[in-house]
Design a protein around this motif. Structure first.
Motif, PDB file in Angstrom:
ATOM      1  N   ALA A 183      40.718  55.091  66.267  1.00 10.71           N
ATOM      2  CA  ALA A 183      39.883  54.805  65.094  1.00 10.71           C
ATOM      3  C   ALA A 183      40.240  53.470  64.446  1.00 10.71           C
ATOM      4  N   GLU A 184      39.237  52.860  63.849  1.00  9.23           N
ATOM      5  CA  GLU A 184      39.480  51.650  63.055  1.00  9.23           C
ATOM      6  C   GLU A 184      39.924  52.033  61.646  1.00  9.23           C
ATOM      7  N   TRP A 185      39.479  53.207  61.197  1.00 13.06           N
ATOM      8  CA  TRP A 185      39.830  53.686  59.861  1.00 13.06           C
ATOM      9  C   TRP A 185      40.768  54.877  59.987  1.00 13.06           C
ATOM     10  N   ARG A 189      35.457  49.028  51.976  1.00  9.97           N
ATOM     11  CA  ARG A 189      34.480  48.541  52.956  1.00  9.97           C
ATOM     12  C   ARG A 189      34.424  47.003  52.956  1.00  9.97           C
ATOM     13  N   LEU A 245      30.505  56.138  57.667  1.00  8.85           N
ATOM     14  CA  LEU A 245      31.490  56.624  58.638  1.00  8.85           C
ATOM     15  C   LEU A 245      31.360  58.128  58.821  1.00  8.85           C
ATOM     16  N   ARG A 246      31.242  58.572  60.066  1.00  9.08           N
ATOM     17  CA  ARG A 246      31.277  60.007  60.344  1.00  9.08           C
ATOM     18  C   ARG A 246      32.735  60.447  60.482  1.00  9.08           C
ATOM     19  N   ARG A 247      32.998  61.691  60.122  1.00  7.07           N
ATOM     20  CA  ARG A 247      34.372  62.218  60.187  1.00  7.07           C
ATOM     21  C   ARG A 247      34.999  62.010  61.568  1.00  7.07           C
ATOM     22  N   GLU A 265      34.599  59.705  63.595  1.00  3.31           N
ATOM     23  CA  GLU A 265      34.895  58.302  63.913  1.00  3.31           C
ATOM     24  C   GLU A 265      36.269  57.876  63.416  1.00  3.31           C
ATOM     25  N   VAL A 266      36.751  58.538  62.357  1.00  2.08           N
ATOM     26  CA  VAL A 266      38.005  58.115  61.747  1.00  2.08           C
ATOM     27  C   VAL A 266      39.120  59.049  62.219  1.00  2.08           C
ATOM     28  N   LEU A 297      33.031  59.477  53.130  1.00  2.00           N
ATOM     29  CA  LEU A 297      33.039  58.624  54.317  1.00  2.00           C
ATOM     30  C   LEU A 297      31.624  58.291  54.765  1.00  2.00           C
TER      31      LEU A 297
END
Ligand code: SF4
Length: 255
Positions: A104-106, A248, A141-143, A145-146, A136
């Motif tokens: 993940a990026e986040w 962001r 952002l979807r859960r 994705e992080v 998110l």
């Protein structure tokens, strides 16, 4: 603003005012200054400890840190699952390792599992988890994705604050997760997560709106309120929304 974000903001209890012709909500502009990690908190109990015990404990901690720092994901997950390094192992139903995209990026970091997380083995479930998901989504952002993890992998009884020795015992695991994921940005949610990550005692209100840096990695860390706190104090949701917009912008600035 698109309809989807408006829906999520409504779930967060945030009423959005838009000037005619504007496409994005106007948040207060945080200061944006970069703050390095501050000095370690002094542990007075350590100062009073028997010197022999202290040497043995430091050696054990050092060995543990070295072993964990060399682990891959599977080894790390297995080690956490069987961990008995602090007293919390005796009262947990199960450990709560973390969930999400390991590239993940986040990276979202919270405090510790609550009752529902302890039951399900996953961080940020229940009402606080739903609010986090909405937060998110509001910034796209979807859960899945992080990646989401906590400072502690086991639940403190009655949801009390983590003790310093528990944070210390568990620290190597999160440290390894961060270095395996190598996220582009860390969102620390709640006072405990923020102070623990940055090793400061600064009140969370003073940490918001700034970009910290995680240890020697240079990974930016942005602070916001914990969703559970927002549920108890709905008026703070607007501030959390400002924090998300700020995060962001920091993320966009990295590109
Ligand atoms: Fe181990 Fe962390 Fe659980 Fe303590 S909280 S038993 S250090 S996994």
């Amino acid at each position: 603003m698109d309809a989807r974000r408006r829906t999520y903001l409504a779930e967060m209890g945030i009423e959005v005012w838009e000037r005619r012709g504007m496409t994005a909500p106007q948040a207060d502009t945080p200061t944006g200054d970069v703050v390095g990690a501050a000095a370690m908190r002094q542990r007075t109990d350590e100062a009073c400890e028997d010197p022999g015990n202290k040497v043995a404990r430091n050696t054990d901690n050092h060995d543990h840190a070295r072993r964990v720092a060399a682990m891959n994901w599977d080894e790390l997950a297995l080690t956490v699952k069987g961990c008995t390094r602090c007293a919390l192992h005796a009262t947990r139903t199960q450990t709560v390792f973390g969930v999400g995209n390991r590239e993940a990026e986040w990276l979202v970091i919270g405090e510790a599992p609550g009752a529902e997380e302890d039951r399900q083995g996953e961080p940020f479930v229940g009402r606080a988890g739903q609010l986090l998901n909405s937060m998110l989504l509001a910034i796209g952002l979807r859960r899945e994705e992080v990646y989401i993890a906590n400072i502690l992998k086991c639940r403190p009884p009655n949801n009390r604050d983590p003790k310093p020795e528990e944070e210390q015992a568990c620290r190597d695991y999160l440290e390894r997760q961060i270095r395996l994921i190598r996220p582009k940005i860390i969102l620390a949610v709640g006072r405990i997560a923020a102070q623990n990550l940055m090793k400061v005692d600064t009140p969370i209100g003073k940490m918001r709106g700034r970009t910290y840096s995680y240890q020697d990695t240079g990974i930016p860390v942005v602070i916001t309120y914990h969703p559970a706190y927002q549920l108890r104090s709905p008026l703070e949701k607007r501030k959390a929304w400002q924090d998300l917009l700020y995060a962001r912008r920091v993320f966009a600035g990295l590109a």
